[in-house]
Scaffold this motif. Structure first.
Motif, short mmCIF file in Angstrom:
data_model
loop_
_atom_site.label_atom_id
_atom_site.label_comp_id
_atom_site.label_asym_id
_atom_site.label_seq_id
_atom_site.Cartn_x
_atom_site.Cartn_y
_atom_site.Cartn_z
N LYS A 8 -11.18 8.42 -6.73
CA LYS A 8 -12.44 7.98 -7.52
C LYS A 8 -11.66 6.26 -7.99
O LYS A 8 -12.67 5.86 -8.44
N ILE A 9 -10.70 6.15 -7.79
CA ILE A 9 -10.47 4.94 -8.03
C ILE A 9 -10.39 3.79 -6.89
O ILE A 9 -9.94 4.02 -5.68
N LYS A 10 -10.94 2.71 -7.04
CA LYS A 10 -10.82 1.65 -5.93
C LYS A 10 -9.63 1.09 -5.83
O LYS A 10 -9.13 0.33 -6.82
N PHE A 11 -8.75 1.15 -4.71
CA PHE A 11 -7.86 0.58 -4.70
C PHE A 11 -7.94 -0.76 -3.68
O PHE A 11 -8.80 -0.93 -2.68
N PRO A 12 -7.12 -1.80 -4.17
CA PRO A 12 -7.16 -2.98 -2.97
C PRO A 12 -6.45 -2.60 -1.77
O PRO A 12 -6.47 -3.56 -0.96
N TRP A 13 -5.92 -1.78 -1.55
CA TRP A 13 -5.30 -1.30 -0.48
C TRP A 13 -5.84 -0.07 0.05
O TRP A 13 -5.98 0.76 -0.45
N LYS A 14 -5.91 -0.30 1.76
CA LYS A 14 -6.58 0.96 2.30
C LYS A 14 -5.16 2.07 2.63
O LYS A 14 -4.18 1.81 2.48
N ASP A 15 -5.91 3.17 2.95
CA ASP A 15 -5.07 4.23 3.30
C ASP A 15 -4.18 5.00 2.29
O ASP A 15 -3.50 5.94 2.39
N VAL A 16 -4.11 4.24 0.88
CA VAL A 16 -3.43 5.12 0.06
C VAL A 16 -3.72 6.44 -0.28
O VAL A 16 -2.87 7.30 -0.07
N GLY A 19 1.02 -1.03 -0.16
CA GLY A 19 -0.20 0.15 0.12
C GLY A 19 0.90 1.20 0.08
O GLY A 19 0.59 2.18 -0.75
N ILE A 20 1.74 1.36 0.76
CA ILE A 20 2.81 2.48 0.85
C ILE A 20 3.43 2.58 -0.24
O ILE A 20 3.90 3.79 -0.95
N TYR A 21 4.07 1.61 -0.87
CA TYR A 21 4.57 1.64 -2.23
C TYR A 21 3.71 2.21 -3.31
O TYR A 21 4.15 3.04 -4.18
N ILE A 22 2.65 1.71 -3.37
CA ILE A 22 1.69 2.35 -4.18
C ILE A 22 1.31 4.02 -4.09
O ILE A 22 1.47 4.65 -4.90
N ALA A 23 1.41 4.16 -2.78
CA ALA A 23 1.16 5.70 -2.58
C ALA A 23 2.35 6.52 -2.95
O ALA A 23 2.22 7.62 -3.40
N GLY A 24 3.40 5.87 -2.70
CA GLY A 24 4.80 6.50 -3.17
C GLY A 24 4.69 6.77 -4.44
O GLY A 24 5.09 7.91 -5.22
N LEU A 25 4.32 5.70 -5.22
CA LEU A 25 4.29 5.81 -6.94
C LEU A 25 3.37 7.00 -7.23
O LEU A 25 3.52 7.86 -8.21
N LEU A 65 -1.33 12.59 12.61
CA LEU A 65 -0.52 12.11 11.37
C LEU A 65 -0.32 10.39 11.38
O LEU A 65 0.22 10.16 12.30
N SER A 66 -0.59 9.79 10.33
CA SER A 66 -0.26 8.50 10.57
C SER A 66 1.12 8.03 10.17
O SER A 66 1.82 8.80 9.57
N ASP A 67 1.76 6.99 10.60
CA ASP A 67 2.78 6.42 10.32
C ASP A 67 3.23 6.53 8.79
O ASP A 67 4.27 7.24 8.37
N GLY A 68 2.30 6.08 8.07
CA GLY A 68 2.39 6.11 6.63
C GLY A 68 2.72 7.52 6.02
O GLY A 68 3.29 7.80 4.97
N VAL A 69 2.00 8.69 6.42
CA VAL A 69 2.17 9.95 6.10
C VAL A 69 3.47 10.56 6.46
O VAL A 69 4.25 11.07 5.87
N LYS A 70 3.92 10.06 7.58
CA LYS A 70 5.41 10.42 8.15
C LYS A 70 6.34 9.81 7.36
O LYS A 70 7.48 10.34 7.05
#
Ligand code: FE2
Lengths: 117, 410
Positions: free
Chosen positions: B283-291, B236-242, B316-321
């Motif tokens: 607007k896009i349904k991701f299979p990962w939450k929090d992205v 999930g965080i990989y996708i968020a990074g991209l 702030l969540s860890d992912g955001v940090k």
């Protein structure tokens, strides 16, 4: 799926097709075959009224692409009406609207087609 | 502005289509229906009224029609393909059939191509195995394929190739459990391809940020793994990074690449990008939450002076940090229009200086630690090191990292 249906109104040489709901899977193929049936019957003027179309994806776009192609082959006249901006954007982007006349309201399209041979 | 809006719409439509395609090919439907749906997705994306999909029969050296759209009496159509042609094909790459008019492949199959009204052929390869082909006719737009469209077609083709390939495997294995696992693996693979293609488009906007999204994604993965996140969360965080800078797609390119000082209004404009990213991705349904949350808040700061929501630490969540550190660190260690790149030493000191105001102590400490481990060769799959300039002195950096992390432990 079952969240798609078609409503039809036809008179003389003209038909109005209304796709309803989600145009996003193979169920929407029926639009293409319906259109072709009318062409085969000699009805060449087709109006598609989009007021009840909720959602369109590339599968739906493919179906309309097919309808435009059929219209070109049968030398018919195709009009789109009552389109939401978001769907019109897609049709413009895909070059579909190069081959159809777009009107705001169904009646405008009908009046336009009535004046055509 | 208008052109840009159109580019974005096009891109969004393509991405939504790719996500649809991913869902279709990994669905429980039979292979024939899957392939038919896939063909509809492709023909819809590029407004092609006539198209055919072929599977390769290696015994007969023929491409055999599986499904087609808009072509009458196409059943039983096949295309001769000798091994020498297959060797000449570029994997999953569309090419113009008429340009190949002189070659014997075209001549041999001229009748079939005419019946299909084929203009473009895409040979399908799953890894190195030739599995089939897609034939596309003229486009309704009457335009040729843009570079970016060819790239999208490649992604689509590779998805379809994998699906075709698996369908023949399906008959051999007959093990539903394995098959489901494989389908899931493929779905992930497909999402990754799709999103990678998307990320490349984002980074291409700004000459200085080439591969920025990719590196940020990698750095974030390093930290998440060190924090022992579950595999799916790491993904999930990989996708968020991209995707974190996707909103930049609709910010003026000139502005993003502007070297000199920006006016207040221009800064405001650039600062809109996390919110725009959010608007697009929600607007896009991701299979990962929090992205979406990670993306929206990657420019927030611990002290609450970030944007767009001026969130403070506990919110702030860890992912955001993680994303915030990864993003800033990559910005520092690469050249930007507005400044030279910092050395690794200076970049680390800069991160250190901003602890407690911009970056979170705990997360940054993990980042320092993981980098330290990578330099010492203690991590099997290094995520950060391969992307850094090799001109630093490992002893100096290790010493610096040790002293920073020691300080943070108190
Ligand atoms: Fe950003």
């Amino acid at each position: 799926m079952n969240n798609f249906s078609i409503a039809l109104k036809s008179s003389n040489d003209l038909v109005v097709i209304m796709p309803k709901g989600y145009v996003n899977d193979l169920g929407a193929e029926r639009l293409e075959s319906t259109c072709e049936q009318f062409f085969n019957k000699g009805i060449r003027k087709v109006v598609i009224n989009f007021s009840d179309m909720q959602y369109l994806n590339s599968i739906g776009a493919s179906v309309f692409t097919g309808m435009v192609q059929k219209t070109l082959e049968y030398k018919g006249l195709l009009c789109f009406t009552n389109i939401k901006k978001i769907h019109l954007d897609v049709f413009n982007m895909l070059g579909i609207t190069k081959h159809v006349k777009v009107f705001k309201e169904e009646l405008e399209a009908i009046n336009f087609l009535k004046g055509k041979k | 502005m208008k052109k840009k809006q159109q580019d974005l719409k096009r891109l969004l439509f393509n991405i939504a289509s790719l996500v649809d395609l991913g869902q279709e090919v990994t669905s429980a439907k039979g292979i024939d229906e899957k392939m038919k749906t896939a063909l509809y997705v492709v023909t819809g994306m590029f407004s092609v009224p006539k198209a055919g999909l072929f599977v390769y029969n290696a015994d007969r050296h023929k491409l055999e029609l599986v499904t087609c759209k808009g072509i009458k009496d196409a059943d039983g159509t096949s295309i001769d393909v000798q091994t020498k042609y297959i060797k000449a094909f570029q994997k999953n790459t569309p090419y113009n059939i008429s340009e190949a008019r002189n070659n014997s492949f075209y001549e041999r199959n001229a009748e079939a191509f005419r019946r299909l009204q084929a203009k473009t052929l895409i040979p399908l390869f799953a890894k190195d195995e030739f599995v089939g082909a897609i034939c596309l006719g003229k486009r309704l737009s009457r335009t040729s394929y843009l570079h970016s469209e060819k790239d999208t077609l490649k992604v689509v083709a590779s998805q379809m190739a994998i699906t075709l390939h698996n369908s023949s495997l399906f008959k051999k294995i007959k093990n539903q459990v394995n098959e489901n696992k494989k389908l899931y693996q493929n779905m992930r693979h497909i999402y990754h391809d799709t999103i990678q293609a998307f990320a490349a488009a984002i980074d291409a906007k700004d000459v200085y940020t080439r591969n920025h999204s990719y590196r940020v994604a990698r750095y974030a993965v390093a930290v998440a793994r060190e924090l022992r996140w579950k595999a799916k969360e790491v993904e999930g965080i990989y996708i968020a990074g991209l995707l974190h800078d996707i909103g930049k797609l609709i910010i003026d390119k000139g502005l993003l690449n502007k070297g000199e000082t920006l006016s207040a209004a221009e800064i405001q404009e650039i600062k809109r990008h996390p919110q725009i990213s959010y608007d697009i991705l929600s607007k896009i349904k991701f299979p990962w939450k929090d992205v979406v949350d990670f993306v929206k808040h990657h420019h927030e700061r611990i002290d609450g002076t970030g944007y767009p929501d001026e969130l403070k630490d506990p919110d702030l969540s860890d992912g955001v940090k993680i994303l915030a550190v990864a993003d800033a660190f990559d910005a520092m260690t690469t050249k930007r229009t507005y400044r030279k790149k910092l050395s690794l030493f200076d970049a680390l000191r800069e991160v250190n200086k901003c602890l407690g105001t911009q970056f979170d102590n705990r997360i940054s400490k993990v980042f320092f630690k993981v980098l330290q481990k990578e330099i010492k060769g203690e991590i099997k799959e290094a995520q950060i090191l391969p992307h850094l300039d090799k001109d630093f002195d490992p002893t100096i950096i290790t010493t610096l990292l040790e002293s920073i992390t020691a300080e943070l432990s108190y």
